[in-house]
Design a protein around this motif. Sequence first.
Motif, PDB file in Angstrom:
ATOM      1  N   SER A 376      15.236  -2.632  -2.543  1.00  0.00           N
ATOM      2  CA  SER A 376      14.180  -2.092  -1.684  1.00  0.00           C
ATOM      3  C   SER A 376      13.109  -1.391  -2.491  1.00  0.00           C
ATOM      4  O   SER A 376      13.362  -0.927  -3.610  1.00  0.00           O
ATOM      5  CB  SER A 376      14.791  -1.127  -0.656  1.00  0.00           C
ATOM      6  OG  SER A 376      15.692  -1.817   0.187  1.00  0.00           O
ATOM      7  N   HIS A 377      11.918  -1.279  -1.908  1.00  0.00           N
ATOM      8  CA  HIS A 377      10.775  -0.771  -2.661  1.00  0.00           C
ATOM      9  C   HIS A 377       9.794  -0.072  -1.729  1.00  0.00           C
ATOM     10  O   HIS A 377       9.765  -0.339  -0.514  1.00  0.00           O
ATOM     11  CB  HIS A 377      10.066  -1.920  -3.383  1.00  0.00           C
ATOM     12  CG  HIS A 377       9.601  -3.015  -2.469  1.00  0.00           C
ATOM     13  ND1 HIS A 377       8.402  -2.963  -1.782  1.00  0.00           N
ATOM     14  CD2 HIS A 377      10.180  -4.187  -2.104  1.00  0.00           C
ATOM     15  CE1 HIS A 377       8.257  -4.058  -1.058  1.00  0.00           C
ATOM     16  NE2 HIS A 377       9.323  -4.820  -1.221  1.00  0.00           N
ATOM     17  N   PRO A 378       8.945   0.799  -2.268  1.00  0.00           N
ATOM     18  CA  PRO A 378       7.891   1.412  -1.452  1.00  0.00           C
ATOM     19  C   PRO A 378       6.848   0.377  -1.038  1.00  0.00           C
ATOM     20  O   PRO A 378       6.722  -0.696  -1.637  1.00  0.00           O
ATOM     21  CB  PRO A 378       7.271   2.466  -2.390  1.00  0.00           C
ATOM     22  CG  PRO A 378       8.278   2.668  -3.476  1.00  0.00           C
ATOM     23  CD  PRO A 378       8.970   1.355  -3.633  1.00  0.00           C
ATOM     24  N   GLY A 385       4.951  -1.304  -3.718  1.00  0.00           N
ATOM     25  CA  GLY A 385       4.140  -0.112  -3.894  1.00  0.00           C
ATOM     26  C   GLY A 385       4.636   0.847  -4.949  1.00  0.00           C
ATOM     27  O   GLY A 385       5.700   0.672  -5.576  1.00  0.00           O
ATOM     28  N   ALA A 386       3.852   1.903  -5.148  1.00  0.00           N
ATOM     29  CA  ALA A 386       4.159   2.947  -6.126  1.00  0.00           C
ATOM     30  C   ALA A 386       5.293   3.826  -5.612  1.00  0.00           C
ATOM     31  O   ALA A 386       5.356   4.139  -4.416  1.00  0.00           O
ATOM     32  CB  ALA A 386       2.921   3.800  -6.385  1.00  0.00           C
ATOM     33  N   GLY A 387       6.160   4.253  -6.536  1.00  0.00           N
ATOM     34  CA  GLY A 387       7.257   5.139  -6.170  1.00  0.00           C
ATOM     35  C   GLY A 387       8.569   4.630  -6.723  1.00  0.00           C
ATOM     36  O   GLY A 387       8.610   3.790  -7.628  1.00  0.00           O
ATOM     37  N   ALA A 388       9.646   5.137  -6.165  1.00  0.00           N
ATOM     38  CA  ALA A 388      10.980   4.801  -6.656  1.00  0.00           C
ATOM     39  C   ALA A 388      11.362   3.373  -6.278  1.00  0.00           C
ATOM     40  O   ALA A 388      10.997   2.882  -5.215  1.00  0.00           O
ATOM     41  CB  ALA A 388      12.006   5.780  -6.090  1.00  0.00           C
ATOM     42  N   SER A 389      12.103   2.718  -7.149  1.00  0.00           N
ATOM     43  CA  SER A 389      12.735   1.439  -6.816  1.00  0.00           C
ATOM     44  C   SER A 389      14.189   1.713  -6.467  1.00  0.00           C
ATOM     45  O   SER A 389      14.849   2.536  -7.106  1.00  0.00           O
ATOM     46  CB  SER A 389      12.646   0.469  -7.992  1.00  0.00           C
ATOM     47  OG  SER A 389      11.298   0.143  -8.272  1.00  0.00           O
ATOM     48  N   TRP A 412       8.484   2.388   3.194  1.00  0.00           N
ATOM     49  CA  TRP A 412       9.444   1.587   2.436  1.00  0.00           C
ATOM     50  C   TRP A 412       9.635   0.215   3.050  1.00  0.00           C
ATOM     51  O   TRP A 412       9.568   0.066   4.274  1.00  0.00           O
ATOM     52  CB  TRP A 412      10.811   2.302   2.411  1.00  0.00           C
ATOM     53  CG  TRP A 412      10.734   3.559   1.616  1.00  0.00           C
ATOM     54  CD1 TRP A 412      10.297   4.795   2.044  1.00  0.00           C
ATOM     55  CD2 TRP A 412      11.027   3.696   0.236  1.00  0.00           C
ATOM     56  NE1 TRP A 412      10.316   5.686   1.000  1.00  0.00           N
ATOM     57  CE2 TRP A 412      10.766   5.043  -0.117  1.00  0.00           C
ATOM     58  CE3 TRP A 412      11.509   2.825  -0.733  1.00  0.00           C
ATOM     59  CZ2 TRP A 412      10.955   5.522  -1.411  1.00  0.00           C
ATOM     60  CZ3 TRP A 412      11.700   3.297  -2.020  1.00  0.00           C
ATOM     61  CH2 TRP A 412      11.419   4.632  -2.341  1.00  0.00           C
ATOM     62  N   SER A 413       9.895  -0.761   2.199  1.00  0.00           N
ATOM     63  CA  SER A 413      10.420  -2.036   2.648  1.00  0.00           C
ATOM     64  C   SER A 413      11.929  -2.001   2.411  1.00  0.00           C
ATOM     65  O   SER A 413      12.374  -1.959   1.255  1.00  0.00           O
ATOM     66  CB  SER A 413       9.785  -3.197   1.886  1.00  0.00           C
ATOM     67  OG  SER A 413       8.537  -3.528   2.442  1.00  0.00           O
TER      68      SER A 413
END
Length: 461
Positions: A376-378, A385-389, A412-413
């Motif tokens: 999952s990803h931002p 997107g930018a942020g934590a993976s 988030w996705s």
Amino acid sequence: MTWKTLTAAAALLALAPALAPIPGPAARAQTPEYRPDQGEASMTPALPPTLSPRQQAAIEDRWLARRLDTLVPTLMRDHGIDMWVLVAREYMEDPVVSTMLNATSLRARRRTILLFHDPGDGQPVERLTVSRYDLGDYFKAAWDPDSQPDQWQRLAALIAARDPDKIALNVSPLTAFADGLTHSQHQGLLAALPARLAERIVPGFPLAIGWLETRIAEEMAYYPHVVRTAHAIIGEGLSRAVITPDETSAADVQWWYRQRIARLGLDAWFHPSVAVIRRGEPDMLRGDVVIRPGDMLWTDFGIVYLGLNTDTQHLGYVLRPGETEAPAGLRAGLAAANRVQDALTASFRLGDTGNEILARARARAIDAGLEPSIYSHPIGFHGHGAGASIGFWDNQGPAPKGEYRLRADTAWSIELNATLAVPEWDGQRVEFRLEEDAFFDGETVRYIDGRQTRFHLIAPF
């Protein structure tokens, strides 16, 4: 938007094998319920009216003003940075600069330099562009080429006059989102700065990522409209309106999606994927393969609308003659993927790293008897997107990109799959891939426009 408890999931979960419950607050995964289309058993919501470019521009500019007035000062003060300098060139956009330009500016021109300065003592953050012209009402022009032909020297003079303690630049080996300053522009800036100021340069990483990943309340008021639009297009594509079994190919549906997006005046941030999962076939079938009754369909689909991205994976099923729903084994697989979603959304914790959230979610899912894969990803200004993976499809362990910590007000996705053997398909092991967009407010996760809990159904004739 009113957030309601999703009750349809209960019926599907009853079809799943006997599995241990997933611990954690169930409310974190509650979502509004879909209303099935009246003409066909599907998950298709009605397509909302599409806003005109002028309407979209007015909305996006209001958001930009709000973000510049509130978010930038907060980020600079939180991280103790009193100056932020961003440089972009025409056709070589900084990912941050491209989201700071108003609706009629659109792109960097020649060399676009943005300068933020916090004078302290509670005063407003100053916003300048070292350019010949203002950028709308958002950045005041601070360069007259007739009096100072050298743009770099003018920038250096502005910096020296303000004498900041820390000058943030977007240079980072960790992520492209904070690495928008190209090598030549970095060299030009450093050559113009006196040594005493060059020594004060610090990474702009926390400002760049914070700016890109944070969703403000005004954006979240419209994000459901954006995701609902994507959901409606997906449902239309996975229906008899588009698919004629034994005639339509997977590629036909892909290109129908592209055409539908274009006709609505929207953008696709990636080419849609459509694949067939078929009994007796170990791998997904793609391209010109013709869709048949009994096939499970998978799509990965994303649009850009109001400057915000969606990223969704849904599943469809082509009914065989006499069937009114997908086989129980397929429904159990979809329910298992929903349970992996529950394990992940229950594992979000403010301040934890993506790696920590991944480990906790996987442990929850595995303890419940599931076979998960989480990646999952931002999402927001960018699809990935930018942020934590939180995991990668090819790495279910800790990774450097998973060391960033989770922040509130981020979208988030929720992307993942569960693998399950399907009895009706002779025990064939099938990956059930789902992806839905969600919002984390610092305490709970909610799906922006619900999640898929039953198949899009395509009648055989």
